[in-house]
Structure formats: C-alpha cells, structure tokens
Design an enzyme around this catalytic site. Structure first.
Site, PDB file in Angstrom:
ATOM      1  N   GLU A  98       0.831  -1.223   0.000  1.00 22.02           N
ATOM      2  CA  GLU A  98       0.000   0.000   0.000  1.00 22.02           C
ATOM      3  C   GLU A  98       0.861   1.267   0.000  1.00 22.02           C
ATOM      4  O   GLU A  98       0.469   2.284  -0.574  1.00 22.02           O
ATOM      5  CB  GLU A  98      -0.953  -0.027   1.199  1.00 22.02           C
TER       6      GLU A  98
ATOM      7  N   GLU B 265      -3.517  -9.821   3.282  1.00 19.56           N
ATOM      8  CA  GLU B 265      -4.304  -9.502   4.475  1.00 19.56           C
ATOM      9  C   GLU B 265      -5.359 -10.553   4.791  1.00 19.56           C
ATOM     10  O   GLU B 265      -5.598 -10.863   5.964  1.00 19.56           O
ATOM     11  CB  GLU B 265      -4.982  -8.130   4.325  1.00 19.56           C
TER      12      GLU B 265
HETATM   13  C1  3H9 Z   1      -1.557  -5.367   6.772  1.00 25.95           C
HETATM   14  O1  3H9 Z   1      -0.568  -5.033   6.187  1.00 25.95           O
HETATM   15  C2  3H9 Z   1      -2.739  -4.455   6.966  1.00 25.95           C
HETATM   16  C3  3H9 Z   1      -2.690  -3.225   6.129  1.00 25.95           C
HETATM   17  O2  3H9 Z   1      -3.278  -3.450   4.884  1.00 25.95           O
HETATM   18  C4  3H9 Z   1      -3.461  -2.104   6.762  1.00 25.95           C
HETATM   19  C5  3H9 Z   1      -2.901  -1.472   7.971  1.00 25.95           C
HETATM   20  C6  3H9 Z   1      -3.697  -0.293   8.430  1.00 25.95           C
HETATM   21  N1  3H9 Z   1       3.846  -8.363  11.513  1.00 25.95           N
HETATM   22  O3  3H9 Z   1       7.691 -15.473   8.181  1.00 25.95           O
HETATM   23  P1  3H9 Z   1       9.056 -15.311   8.733  1.00 25.95           P
HETATM   24  C7  3H9 Z   1       7.745 -11.674  11.807  1.00 25.95           C
HETATM   25  S1  3H9 Z   1      -1.681  -6.890   7.522  1.00 25.95           S
HETATM   26  C8  3H9 Z   1       4.615  -8.688  12.557  1.00 25.95           C
HETATM   27  O4  3H9 Z   1       9.613 -16.412   9.536  1.00 25.95           O
HETATM   28  P2  3H9 Z   1      10.158 -15.392   6.089  1.00 25.95           P
HETATM   29  C9  3H9 Z   1       7.532 -13.145  12.088  1.00 25.95           C
HETATM   30  O5  3H9 Z   1       6.632 -13.331  13.156  1.00 25.95           O
HETATM   31  C10 3H9 Z   1      -0.092  -7.646   7.188  1.00 25.95           C
HETATM   32  N2  3H9 Z   1       5.610  -9.605  12.478  1.00 25.95           N
HETATM   33  O6  3H9 Z   1      10.089 -14.897   7.599  1.00 25.95           O
HETATM   34  C11 3H9 Z   1       8.939 -13.587  12.420  1.00 25.95           C
HETATM   35  O7  3H9 Z   1       9.217 -13.177  13.746  1.00 25.95           O
HETATM   36  P3  3H9 Z   1      10.157 -14.049  14.724  1.00 25.95           P
HETATM   37  C12 3H9 Z   1      -0.011  -8.179   5.814  1.00 25.95           C
HETATM   38  C13 3H9 Z   1       5.816 -10.191  11.298  1.00 25.95           C
HETATM   39  O8  3H9 Z   1      11.368 -14.786   5.538  1.00 25.95           O
HETATM   40  C14 3H9 Z   1       9.786 -12.750  11.484  1.00 25.95           C
HETATM   41  O9  3H9 Z   1       8.987 -11.631  11.120  1.00 25.95           O
HETATM   42  N3  3H9 Z   1       1.243  -8.852   5.630  1.00 25.95           N
HETATM   43  C15 3H9 Z   1       5.055  -9.890  10.173  1.00 25.95           C
HETATM   44  O10 3H9 Z   1       9.965 -16.865   6.008  1.00 25.95           O
HETATM   45  C16 3H9 Z   1      10.207 -13.475  10.246  1.00 25.95           C
HETATM   46  O11 3H9 Z   1       9.036 -13.969   9.593  1.00 25.95           O
HETATM   47  C17 3H9 Z   1       1.393 -10.189   5.776  1.00 25.95           C
HETATM   48  O12 3H9 Z   1       0.451 -10.898   6.030  1.00 25.95           O
HETATM   49  C18 3H9 Z   1       4.018  -8.927  10.308  1.00 25.95           C
HETATM   50  N4  3H9 Z   1       3.240  -8.543   9.278  1.00 25.95           N
HETATM   51  O13 3H9 Z   1       8.882 -14.761   5.384  1.00 25.95           O
HETATM   52  C19 3H9 Z   1       2.783 -10.720   5.582  1.00 25.95           C
HETATM   53  N5  3H9 Z   1       5.493 -10.647   9.136  1.00 25.95           N
HETATM   54  O14 3H9 Z   1      11.497 -14.026  14.069  1.00 25.95           O
HETATM   55  C20 3H9 Z   1       3.119 -11.722   6.647  1.00 25.95           C
HETATM   56  C21 3H9 Z   1       6.510 -11.378   9.619  1.00 25.95           C
HETATM   57  O15 3H9 Z   1      10.061 -13.336  16.013  1.00 25.95           O
HETATM   58  N6  3H9 Z   1       4.485 -12.175   6.583  1.00 25.95           N
HETATM   59  N7  3H9 Z   1       6.716 -11.116  10.916  1.00 25.95           N
HETATM   60  O16 3H9 Z   1       9.533 -15.424  14.742  1.00 25.95           O
HETATM   61  C22 3H9 Z   1       4.925 -13.093   5.707  1.00 25.95           C
HETATM   62  O17 3H9 Z   1       4.208 -13.557   4.842  1.00 25.95           O
HETATM   63  C23 3H9 Z   1       6.338 -13.566   5.856  1.00 25.95           C
HETATM   64  O18 3H9 Z   1       6.768 -13.232   7.146  1.00 25.95           O
HETATM   65  C24 3H9 Z   1       7.336 -12.979   4.842  1.00 25.95           C
HETATM   66  C25 3H9 Z   1       8.774 -13.384   5.243  1.00 25.95           C
HETATM   67  C26 3H9 Z   1       7.027 -13.544   3.445  1.00 25.95           C
HETATM   68  C27 3H9 Z   1       7.245 -11.488   4.810  1.00 25.95           C
END
Ligand code: 3H9
Length: 689
Positions: free
Chosen positions: A102, A122
């Site tokens: 975004e 999301e």
């Molecule tokens: C959103 O964006 C809403 C908006 O539209 C509006 C807002 C107003 N938050 O997965 P990994 C942490 S909703 C907090 O193992 P990878 C994860 O817990 C969001 N923490 O790495 C982990 O922590 P720890 C939409 C997050 O390389 C560490 O980062 N976005 C978040 O295998 C490493 O993560 C998503 O849904 C987060 N959003 O994969 C994306 N994301 O080391 C969600 C990650 O303490 N994330 N962490 O265990 C993913 O899909 C994967 O993490 C990503 C990296 C592909 C990015």
C-alpha cells in the site's frame, strides 16, 4: 529509528529499517509522516522509498492488532505521501506485502527488482487491506486483477505486476531506476487518485464471489473485501477509504482475525529453542528405509531440499517399486511445473535405491518408514545401527508405536528420535518430532534443523499411542463411530463437520486413507483396551465386507466410477443392525449435536495430552490439528477454538455427556483445573513444564 532519511542533491532517500521484515508498526508510520514533511521542507525533487535489507516491507505489524490502533494511522501517512507535492517513487526488492504494497500504491511510481514480489495477503490474517489497497489497486490494475489479488492473498511477480500495469519498470537496481526517471516524465505520471475507477462489471464481481465461496467458504475477509472494492468504485477516493477503514477495523477485532493471527504467530514460533540450535547436526546424506508410499514421499521431500538420499529395500522387487514411486512423484511435480527438467535431473542424480546397507556408511541420518510393526522396525533399527556411523541419528516415521521400546533395539538409544511425517510427506507441512525417554538434545536439535531445511512445521511431542495428532484423531473417530451406532449416518456426520469448516468429514477422509489401516490399529490395541470402554464394531464389519475405502470401490461411501462419492444405504443399515443387536434405541442427532460431541471429544483428549506433557503447549496442538488434520485454520486450531468456548462451558457440556458414558466422557483434569483457577488452555502449563 525505523525510518532513515538522507538527501543527495535534490533526491531524498527514505529507508524503512525495521528488522527482520520491515513490519510497519507505530514508529514506521510516524517515521513516514516525518519523511513527508522533511521532503517538503527540503523542497526535494523526488523521494525514493525502499526497505533496508532483503525486503521492502512485510505489511502492518500484526503484533499491534490485539490492541487499539494508535495514531498516526497508516492511511494518514499514505494519504500524505500521495498528496505531497514531492513525488515519491517506490524501489522494491524482496517482498512488498499488505501495508508495504500500500505504501507503493500511494507513491507516484513503482519499480521492482526481477525477483521481487508484491501482494495483499491480508485475508490470510482475516482482514482486508486497510490503507488504501482496496481503493487504489482497482484504479491501477482493473477490477478483475484487483479482486483476484486481494481475495486470493497471493503475491505476484514483478513480471506479472508489469503486465497488470501496477508498476512502471523492472530493474536489477530499482533504486537506480527510480533515480533515472526523467523529472518531466515524473511530473506527468498520474497517481492512483487521479486515475479513473474501472467500471463496475457485475459479472466480474459475481465470479469473484463464487470463487471465494468455493475456495474460502466460511471466511469473512475475502467476501468483505469484494463488498468494499465494489462500493468504492463509484466514490471519491476519500469516501472509499473511509468504507475500507471501517471494514478493516471491524474485521481486525473479530474472532476469525484473532484466530488467524494466532496460527500465523504459532507457525513462526515453531522453531528450535536457542539453546538447541548449536547442537544440531545437519546431514548431507540421508538413508530412508522402505520405498512404499510414505518412504518414497519422504525421499522426495529430502531430494527436493538438496539432500543425497539412499533408499533401502528388502529385495530387488522392492527396489524397483521404490524407484518407480519416487519417479512418479518427480513426474507429477514436473507436470504441475513445481520443478523443471534440470532440477528433476539433479534429484535423480542424488537418489539411489538399493538393498545394500553398505551404501549408507556415510549417512548421518536414517529415517525408517518400514511396515508399521514393532518387530519389523526393531529389525531395521538393528541393521541401521550396524551400517551407519556411530554418531548418526536413527529416526522412525512410526505413527503410533512406542519410540522408547524401539530405541531399545540399538545399543545407544540416545540417537533415536521419531520423525512423524504426514501423507503426502513432500506436501504436508507438519512434522511431529517424537522425543523418547532417552532421545538426546542433539537428536532433537537435528530434527528441528531438518524440519527447517524441509520447510516443515516442527512440533515436539512425547511418547504415547498416536502421539498428539493420531491420538486426537482416534478419539474423534471413536466419538463419530459412537454416533453412527447411536443414530447418525456417515454422511450426516461428514456434512456436520464440513459445515464447521473441515474440507471433508471423518468418513470421507477415512475412505481416502483406507479402512484397513485403522482396523490394523484396533487389532494392535485389543490387548490394552479398557474393557469398560464401549467398543463400536461397525468399522470392523466394514472391513469384513471388503469395504476398505475408495481404493476398493466402496467404504463408508460407494465410488461407482472410482471417484464420485455416493451415499451407501447398506452402510446405514449396518449401523441400524448393530444398534439393534446391542439393544440401542437410536436417536436422531442434529448437525449441531453431532458437531458438539465430536469437537468436545477432541478437546477433552487434547487437554489430556497437554496435561500429560505429551504436547508442550496448547498452540502446538493447534499447529498439529491445523497443519496435519484439516482443522479450519480460521478457527485458530483445536485449543484456540476451545478457549473461545471457555473451559467452564466445556466442562458443563462434558458433565452432561458423562451421564451417558462416564468412561468415554471422563473430564480431563486440565479442563477442571482451568475452571477452578479461571485460566485458558492457552495459558495452561503442562506438568512436564
Ligand atoms: C496489513 O498489512 C494491513 C494493512 O493493509 C493495513 C494497515 C492499516 N507483523 O515469516 P518469517 C515476523 S496486515 C509482525 O519467519 P520469512 C515473524 O513473526 C499484514 N511480524 O520470515 C517472524 O518473527 P520471529 C499483511 C511479522 O522470511 C519474522 O517476522 N502482511 C510480520 O519466512 C520473520 O518472519 C502479511 O500478512 C508482520 N506482518 O517470510 C505478511 N510478518 O522471528 C506476513 C513477519 O520473532 N508475513 N513477521 O519469529 C509473511 O508472509 C512472511 O513473514 C514474509 C517473510 C514472506 C514477509
């Protein structure tokens, strides 16, 4: 500082710097707003925004979603970027997801590295894009593409983003591409706000709704996203954004979003404790014993992640069969374009099937996937012990058998661990790591490391019949069979569980796996079964009649053409007949009564598993049920779901069921304890600590 700013001549560089994934929390939002003001004060010619490290930004910081939103909100920061007289350009490396994507949409231009991905995941967290995604994206990529990206949650490649018109260029160095844009050209680019909205095409919207109904039935967020996109089409951006914000906040506070967040973080929390990481031994060469369906899929999973694999079989017929089984998986993966010819060739080059245990003299891990029989497995362990180096880890893929007894087959039982894969082993993400009485920390650490390499979700479990997953499954089936004799049909039971959110009910699932496997298990348990426990003979009757499931053309259902499923009145009659023989007056259970009994049976068993220290935490049970047994992810797993009902309620309902059958419905001491001290299962610590 989580947002860095620097100026070079007339160009401002804004870098999101919030390791590990540049999640957009409060400080990033505030930093972005500061950066807008800074760029304007400095009268910069452009701002190039990027992410520090390998990622642009993974989206809003979902850890903040349990609390009330705190200003400044992301939509405000992004509106400020869009409205600024200084044009912003996004330079995207790695992932730009959710709020990260975004940010890019609010910029005037976007460039991506060839390997970068952009998307709106999301819905996987039970929400919709909440900072302009639902409103700006359709203007840029059209209605159908926007609906697809937002409802599927799947990120797209840079090439696809270019095709849809979402970005302005692909470059190995997107920062440089952003720098090189001619100033005049930059001034003439039309922002999302100024682009006309696509026309409302009812058929496209309906197709998106149909798609969601078939792929994500019961989930609120994707349908809500469609509503919000649709209602934004005829409105000014500011009005569309207000509708989006309201829907986002409502979903964010809802049960589904809480459940999905819980499972998201539980999945990421499933990793080796820091104290163990250093002790792991990561093998290069792995021996797999047994080339049946399970052994060959394990071999393929290992080959897929770069291991050299030697598969051991008893005789040349077994070797040929194993080779064919692995080849079939390679062929299927090629057909579905999961791999290409080159990678298929590399896998074949790293694979050997043989009867010669001499070929595993250098392997440092062996995974036994032989016939599910203690004597057979002990024999294999003995052979492995003689063939492998003394420090090699010996693992068993047993689904039920006692790892402690198995470990006694070798001189050093500390090297023995259970690695319970789930079928198909190259696809299913769950891996139960069974810690035996003697299993060493090195063996556990190595199992965790293996899971990481195989991209599986590891859950450490203790020794009992069926460990965590199959033990809960056994109780689920027992409760279902009880309903079968007491009044229901397999299809009523299946339908009730599908309505709850399972992709299939217990009888459809059993028809797929085969009734003979559960039958063999019941025979194994005959000697130890509590004689006071009700035994339901219907499944045994089915096996006697040769109704073994889909593979035999009939099981709980009939499969006249081998695929389509038809209710079988003979099966209903068997239930009625057995009830008659046992003197049972059958009851007509409603779908909700069926669901309640089956879920309570599983919850009670799971509470016992936690109480006995077989599982280390409630969230581990959630992972097992979601990733191994099809429990609906959007309900957060069995224990998370139980906590939404509450221990008091559960114990109350179980007490009533215990009046019918005190043995089957004996209330778990952990549930009693949760009621007494008013705590949730999630916070309950098991006795083993
Ligand atoms: C959103 O964006 C809403 C908006 O539209 C509006 C807002 C107003 N938050 O997965 P990994 C942490 S909703 C907090 O193992 P990878 C994860 O817990 C969001 N923490 O790495 C982990 O922590 P720890 C939409 C997050 O390389 C560490 O980062 N976005 C978040 O295998 C490493 O993560 C998503 O849904 C987060 N959003 O994969 C994306 N994301 O080391 C969600 C990650 O303490 N994330 N962490 O265990 C993913 O899909 C994967 O993490 C990503 C990296 C592909 C990015």
């Amino acid at each position: 500082m989580t947002v860095n700013m620097r100026r070079e001549d007339n160009v401002g560089y804004v870098e999101i710097d919030n390791a590990p994934v540049n999640a957009i929390g409060l400080s990033v939002r505030a930093g972005l707003l500061d950066a807008v003001r800074w760029a304007e004060e400095q009268n910069l010619e452009r701002v190039i925004v990027s992410g520090k490290g390998a990622m642009f930004a993974a989206g809003a910081d979902a850890r903040e979603f349990d609390a009330d939103p705190v200003e400044p909100h992301l939509p405000d920061a992004l509106n400020a970027i869009e409205d600024s007289f200084v044009p912003w350009i996004a330079a995207i490396e790695g992932f730009a997801l959710g709020g990260g994507a975004e940010i890019a949409l609010a910029c005037t231009m976007r460039f991506m590295a060839p390997s970068a991905r952009i998307g709106f995941p999301e819905v996987n967290l039970g929400v919709i894009p909440g900072a302009g995604g639902t409103q700006r994206l359709p203007h840029m990529v059209g209605l159908a593409n926007a609906l697809d990206m937002i409802t599927s949650g799947k990120p797209i490649t840079a090439a696809r983003a270019m095709e849809t018109g979402l970005i302005h260029g692909i470059d190995d160095d997107p920062m440089d591409a952003a720098f090189m844009v001619n100033g005049e050209a930059l001034g003439s680019v039309v922002s999302a706000k100024e682009l006309p909205a696509p026309p409302l095409d009812e058929s496209i919207v309906q197709a998106a709704r149909d798609q969601v109904h078939s792929k994500a039935a019961n989930q609120k967020a994707p349908l809500r996203a469609i509503d919000v996109i649709e209602s934004g089409l005829g409105k000014a951006l500011i009005d569309g954004l207000a509708i989006e914000r309201e829907a986002f906040l409502e979903l964010r506070n809802g049960e589904q979003a809480k459940a999905l967040r819980h499972i998201f973080f539980a999945e990421r929390g499933a990793k080796a404790p820091l104290s163990l990481v250093a002790q792991a031994v990561i093998p290069e060469h792995v021996a797999v014993v047994g080339g049946g369906t399970m052994g060959s899929a394990i071999a393929y999973a290992l080959l897929n992640c770069g291991f050299k694999v030697t598969l051991l079989e008893n005789d040349t017929a077994g070797v040929d069969r194993a080779k064919q089984n692995v080849e079939n998986i390679i062929a299927a993966s090629l057909k579905r374009a999961f791999i290409n010819e080159q990678s298929a060739g590399e896998k074949r080059a790293r694979f050997t099937a043989t009867t010669d245990y001499g070929e595993i003299a250098n392997a440092t891990l062996a995974i036994e996937a032989a016939f599910e029989n203690m004597e057979v497995k002990r024999f294999v362990f003995h052979a492995l012990e003689s063939a492998l180096p003394a420090h090699a880890i010996i693992a068993s893929n047993t689904s039920y058998l006692d790892i402690n007894q198995l470990a006694l087959a070798v001189k050093d039982p500390t090297r023995v661990v259970g690695l319970h894969f789930f079928a198909p082993a190259h696809i299913m993400k769950l891996l139960e790591i069974v810690r035996g009485e003697h299993t060493s920390a090195t063996a556990i650490a190595s199992a965790y490391a293996l899971a990481k390499k195989l991209r599986k979700i590891p859950v450490v479990v203790g020794v009992c019949d069926g460990f965590v997953g199959n033990r809960i499954l056994a109780r689920y089936r027992e409760a279902a069979d009880t309903l079968l004799i007491d009044g229901s049909t397999p299809w009523e039971i299946d339908e009730a569980m599908v309505e709850f959110g399972y992709a299939m009910g217990p009888y459809t699932a059993q028809d797929l796996s085969g009734l003979d496997i559960a039958h063999a298990n019941r025979r194994r348990q005959d000697a130890t079964r509590d004689p006071a426990r009700r035994y339901i003979p219907i499944a045994d009757r089915m096996v006697e009649l040769g109704k073994l499931g889909r593979k035999s053309g009939a099981g709980w259902y009939r499969y006249p053409d081998g695929v389509s499923r038809v209710d079988d009145p003979i099966v209903a009659d068997i239930g009625i007949e057995e009830a008659h023989l046992a003197g049972i007056s059958r009851v007509d259970y409603s779908a909700s009564e069926i669901r309640e009994r089956l879920l309570l049976a599983m919850i009670n068993e799971a509470a016992n598993i936690l109480h006995e220290g077989i599982a280390q935490s409630a969230s581990d049970i959630d992972l097992v049920t979601v990733f191994g047994y099809g429990f609906p992810r959007w309900r957060g797993g069995l224990m998370h779901y139980a906590d939404t009902i509450g221990a008091l309620n559960i114990v109350d309902k179980l007490s009533k069921l215990a009046e019918e059958d005190a043995v089957a419905w004996k209330i778990s001491p952990l549930l009693q304890e949760c009621v007494e001290v008013n705590k949730t299962l999630a916070s309950a610590l098991n006795d083993a600590g």
